[in-house]
Design a protein around this motif. Structure first.
Motif, mmCIF file in Angstrom:
data_model
loop_
_atom_site.group_PDB
_atom_site.id
_atom_site.type_symbol
_atom_site.label_atom_id
_atom_site.label_comp_id
_atom_site.label_asym_id
_atom_site.label_seq_id
_atom_site.Cartn_x
_atom_site.Cartn_y
_atom_site.Cartn_z
ATOM 1 N N ARG A 106 0.833 -1.201 0.000
ATOM 2 C CA ARG A 106 0.000 0.000 0.000
ATOM 3 C C ARG A 106 0.869 1.253 0.000
ATOM 4 O O ARG A 106 2.086 1.179 0.121
ATOM 5 C CB ARG A 106 -0.931 -0.019 1.212
ATOM 6 C CG ARG A 106 -1.891 -1.193 1.178
ATOM 7 C CD ARG A 106 -2.937 -1.092 2.239
ATOM 8 N NE ARG A 106 -3.924 -2.146 2.094
ATOM 9 C CZ ARG A 106 -5.033 -2.230 2.798
ATOM 10 N NH1 ARG A 106 -5.294 -1.316 3.729
ATOM 11 N NH2 ARG A 106 -5.892 -3.211 2.603
ATOM 12 N N ALA A 107 0.209 2.393 -0.112
ATOM 13 C CA ALA A 107 0.927 3.655 -0.298
ATOM 14 C C ALA A 107 1.937 3.917 0.815
ATOM 15 O O ALA A 107 3.042 4.398 0.556
ATOM 16 C CB ALA A 107 -0.067 4.807 -0.394
ATOM 17 N N HIS A 108 1.575 3.612 2.049
ATOM 18 C CA HIS A 108 2.439 3.949 3.183
ATOM 19 C C HIS A 108 3.275 2.772 3.684
ATOM 20 O O HIS A 108 4.029 2.919 4.640
ATOM 21 C CB HIS A 108 1.595 4.525 4.324
ATOM 22 C CG HIS A 108 0.951 5.825 3.973
ATOM 23 N ND1 HIS A 108 1.660 6.990 3.796
ATOM 24 C CD2 HIS A 108 -0.353 6.125 3.726
ATOM 25 C CE1 HIS A 108 0.819 7.966 3.484
ATOM 26 N NE2 HIS A 108 -0.392 7.475 3.426
ATOM 27 N N GLY A 109 3.142 1.616 3.084
ATOM 28 C CA GLY A 109 4.011 0.494 3.408
ATOM 29 C C GLY A 109 3.751 -0.129 4.776
ATOM 30 O O GLY A 109 2.815 0.223 5.488
ATOM 31 N N MET A 110 4.626 -1.087 5.116
ATOM 32 C CA MET A 110 4.505 -1.791 6.394
ATOM 33 C C MET A 110 5.008 -0.910 7.520
ATOM 34 O O MET A 110 6.104 -0.355 7.437
ATOM 35 C CB MET A 110 5.299 -3.102 6.382
ATOM 36 C CG MET A 110 4.695 -4.147 5.485
ATOM 37 S SD MET A 110 5.130 -5.848 5.985
ATOM 38 C CE MET A 110 6.784 -5.703 6.546
ATOM 39 N N PRO A 111 4.259 -0.799 8.610
ATOM 40 C CA PRO A 111 4.670 0.089 9.699
ATOM 41 C C PRO A 111 5.537 -0.605 10.741
ATOM 42 O O PRO A 111 5.487 -1.824 10.915
ATOM 43 C CB PRO A 111 3.332 0.485 10.323
ATOM 44 C CG PRO A 111 2.498 -0.764 10.167
ATOM 45 C CD PRO A 111 2.907 -1.338 8.820
#
Length: 271
Positions: A106-111
């Protein structure tokens, strides 16, 4: 910085969640999601998330869970159940991440998750439940079992709320301070909650873990983080002297140094 609100589905209804992005322009840098304590909120973190993200050159997301801060208050007649942290980790957080486009591919990646106290427990549950969706976790004074010390201190906090200016001080951070306080306090002092235990889940952790505890923590002992290491041997332990229940306030500099090193050790050289 001004907070925003996003609607998510939870418990067969729609609720609002307060959130703030930190340094979103650093789009290729790791994303750290901050999970607050049992009486916390976006504003209760004060400057720590921003300063932490600046120290590591990270992006950040801070949010207030249901019942806290500017998020939808818990109706006063609604009582939390012993699985309230599991529901936050397995239902509310995935819904929030869906709404904000966070996760693998997704746009913000893995947190990365950085959780304090109840927020640390929620981080553990989420990472163990969704091992492919989390880059790593940092937990500050987390709970994995209910200790007598915790119950005594939480009972003392109840008295302080009734007899001192604690209610007024907390009210600055919550739209409905009684909703926030009694939801947390009532369930922690419920005899049924004494059986709450995260240890069966911890072997499901696959990501790197940094577990932090203060030697003077009035809400938990070293058994909490040592238990995490026992079930998840990849865990790095950080025990801080002259530190109570809030390492990010009591020992901010050594905590930040260790946590940044921990994240960077598992992060590729993104610019």
């Amino acid at each position: 910085m001004q907070s925003s609100l996003v609607e998510i589905p939870f418990d067969n209804r729609r609720i609002r969640i307060e959130y703030q992005w930190l340094r979103p322009e650093r789009a290729r840098r790791p994303l750290v999601v901050f999970l607050h304590e049992g009486l916390g909120s976006v504003s209760m973190w004060r400057d720590f998330p921003r300063e932490f993200c600046e120290a590591g050159d990270y992006r950040g997301l801070v949010f207030s869970r249901y019942g806290y801060g500017r998020s939808t208050p818990r109706p006063h007649e609604e009582k939390w159940r012993p699985d309230f942290m599991h529901r936050q980790a397995r239902e509310a957080m995935p819904a929030l991440f869906d709404a904000l486009d966070i996760g693998p591919g997704r746009a913000h990646g893995m947190p990365w998750l950085l959780g304090h106290s109840d927020g640390g427990s929620i981080a553990l549950i989420h990472a163990a439940s969704f091992p492919q969706a989390v880059a790593g976790i940092i937990v500050l004074a987390p709970h994995i079992v209910v200790e007598d010390l915790s119950v005594r201190s939480i009972a003392g906090t109840r008295q302080a709320y009734l007899e001192t200016d604690l209610r007024q001080r907390l009210a600055r951070h919550h739209d409905d301070v009684d909703s926030a306080f009694w939801g947390w306090n009532d369930i922690w002092l419920d005899p049924e909650f004494r059986q709450w235990d995260l240890r069966p889940l911890l072997s499901g952790l696959r990501c790197p873990v940094l577990a932090v505890q203060g030697e003077d923590d009035e809400y938990g002992t070293m058994a909490q983080i040592e238990g995490i290491h026992r079930y998840a041997p990849q865990t790095t332990l950080l025990k801080l002297a002259r530190c109570g229940h809030s390492p990010h306030r009591d020992q901010k500099d050594p905590l930040t140094l260790a946590a940044v090193r921990h994240i960077n050790a598992y992060t590729s050289n993104l610019k």
